[in-house]
Design a protein around this motif. Structure first.
Motif, mmCIF file in Angstrom:
data_model
loop_
_atom_site.group_PDB
_atom_site.id
_atom_site.type_symbol
_atom_site.label_atom_id
_atom_site.label_comp_id
_atom_site.label_asym_id
_atom_site.label_seq_id
_atom_site.Cartn_x
_atom_site.Cartn_y
_atom_site.Cartn_z
ATOM 1 N N GLY A 89 -12.180 -2.150 1.974
ATOM 2 C CA GLY A 89 -12.061 -1.023 2.885
ATOM 3 C C GLY A 89 -10.953 -1.239 3.905
ATOM 4 O O GLY A 89 -10.152 -0.336 4.165
ATOM 5 N N TYR A 90 -10.882 -2.439 4.452
ATOM 6 C CA TYR A 90 -9.835 -2.779 5.427
ATOM 7 C C TYR A 90 -8.449 -2.657 4.794
ATOM 8 O O TYR A 90 -7.544 -2.065 5.376
ATOM 9 C CB TYR A 90 -10.070 -4.205 5.934
ATOM 10 N N ALA A 91 -8.298 -3.206 3.602
ATOM 11 C CA ALA A 91 -6.992 -3.196 2.929
ATOM 12 C C ALA A 91 -6.578 -1.773 2.562
ATOM 13 O O ALA A 91 -5.416 -1.406 2.714
ATOM 14 C CB ALA A 91 -7.023 -4.078 1.695
ATOM 15 N N TRP A 92 -7.512 -0.962 2.094
ATOM 16 C CA TRP A 92 -7.170 0.410 1.722
ATOM 17 C C TRP A 92 -6.798 1.221 2.957
ATOM 18 O O TRP A 92 -5.798 1.940 2.954
ATOM 19 C CB TRP A 92 -8.323 1.062 0.960
ATOM 20 N N LEU A 93 -7.577 1.101 4.013
ATOM 21 C CA LEU A 93 -7.278 1.831 5.250
ATOM 22 C C LEU A 93 -5.936 1.404 5.842
ATOM 23 O O LEU A 93 -5.230 2.213 6.423
ATOM 24 C CB LEU A 93 -8.395 1.640 6.280
ATOM 25 N N GLY A 94 -5.586 0.127 5.663
ATOM 26 C CA GLY A 94 -4.316 -0.390 6.163
ATOM 27 C C GLY A 94 -3.157 -0.195 5.204
ATOM 28 O O GLY A 94 -2.059 -0.706 5.434
ATOM 29 N N LYS A 95 -3.407 0.515 4.113
ATOM 30 C CA LYS A 95 -2.392 0.810 3.091
ATOM 31 C C LYS A 95 -1.796 -0.452 2.469
ATOM 32 O O LYS A 95 -0.638 -0.491 2.076
ATOM 33 C CB LYS A 95 -1.293 1.714 3.657
ATOM 34 N N LEU A 96 -2.651 -1.469 2.340
ATOM 35 C CA LEU A 96 -2.248 -2.708 1.685
ATOM 36 C C LEU A 96 -2.556 -2.669 0.197
ATOM 37 O O LEU A 96 -2.085 -3.511 -0.568
ATOM 38 C CB LEU A 96 -2.953 -3.905 2.333
ATOM 39 N N VAL A 97 -3.381 -1.705 -0.206
ATOM 40 C CA VAL A 97 -3.753 -1.532 -1.609
ATOM 41 C C VAL A 97 -4.003 -0.043 -1.829
ATOM 42 O O VAL A 97 -4.456 0.658 -0.925
ATOM 43 C CB VAL A 97 -5.001 -2.386 -1.963
ATOM 44 N N THR A 98 -3.666 0.433 -3.027
ATOM 45 C CA THR A 98 -3.892 1.840 -3.359
ATOM 46 C C THR A 98 -5.122 1.983 -4.249
ATOM 47 O O THR A 98 -5.560 1.013 -4.880
ATOM 48 C CB THR A 98 -2.681 2.437 -4.103
ATOM 49 N N LEU A 99 -5.626 3.200 -4.321
ATOM 50 C CA LEU A 99 -6.759 3.467 -5.211
ATOM 51 C C LEU A 99 -6.370 3.166 -6.654
ATOM 52 O O LEU A 99 -7.157 2.583 -7.403
ATOM 53 C CB LEU A 99 -7.230 4.913 -5.063
ATOM 54 N N ASP A 100 -5.155 3.533 -7.053
ATOM 55 C CA ASP A 100 -4.704 3.248 -8.422
ATOM 56 C C ASP A 100 -4.708 1.748 -8.712
ATOM 57 O O ASP A 100 -5.104 1.326 -9.803
ATOM 58 C CB ASP A 100 -3.308 3.813 -8.676
ATOM 59 N N GLU A 101 -4.266 0.940 -7.753
ATOM 60 C CA GLU A 101 -4.277 -0.512 -7.958
ATOM 61 C C GLU A 101 -5.701 -1.031 -8.127
ATOM 62 O O GLU A 101 -5.958 -1.893 -8.972
ATOM 63 C CB GLU A 101 -3.609 -1.231 -6.790
ATOM 64 N N VAL A 102 -6.610 -0.507 -7.323
ATOM 65 C CA VAL A 102 -8.006 -0.934 -7.410
ATOM 66 C C VAL A 102 -8.574 -0.549 -8.768
ATOM 67 O O VAL A 102 -9.171 -1.376 -9.469
ATOM 68 C CB VAL A 102 -8.845 -0.331 -6.262
#
Length: 123
Positions: free
Chosen positions: A81-94
């Motif tokens: 959640g932290y990484a996604w909110l911080g734009k460190l990871v995208t939904l596609d990458e996950v």
């Protein structure tokens, strides 16, 4: 600036991030399994699987000593959640990281995801 272990521990134990990450992770895993099998499905990832992934990814050692399996599982959800909110990871990458054919052993995919996210958070 890299995060110190104390800051990572705060993130890993943040209940709000864990709740958000739980929804994000269940949604991403449902997409991944649907893509892999070709059959639309909704999933709730079990704490046991996430706790195993947290241990494999090295998150457990960043948590306080006395935590239960649910809290260990929450650490995966919180950091995601932290990484996604911080734009460190995208939904596609996950989704892509969870779409591996080894979805039959999901703790492996979740461990790889947690390792990837942890490496990005620590940069």
């Amino acid at each position: 600036m890299p995060l110190r272990d104390e800051e990572l521990t705060r993130i890993l134990t943040d209940k709000g991030l864990a709740q958000f990450g739980d929804s994000l992770l269940n949604f991403a895993y449902s997409i991944a399994v649907t893509r892999t099998t070709g059959k639309p499905r909704g999933f709730k990832v079990q704490d046991k699987i996430l706790a195993e992934a947290a241990i494999k990814a090295g998150l457990r050692k960043l948590l306080p000593r006395r935590v239960n399996r649910g809290e260990v599982a929450n650490s995966v959800e919180a950091i995601l959640g932290y990484a996604w909110l911080g734009k460190l990871v995208t939904l596609d990458e996950v989704v892509n990281s969870l779409s591996d054919e080894s979805y039959l052993i999901p703790s492996e995919n979740f461990a790889r995801l947690a390792e990837m996210v942890l490496s990005r958070v620590r940069v």
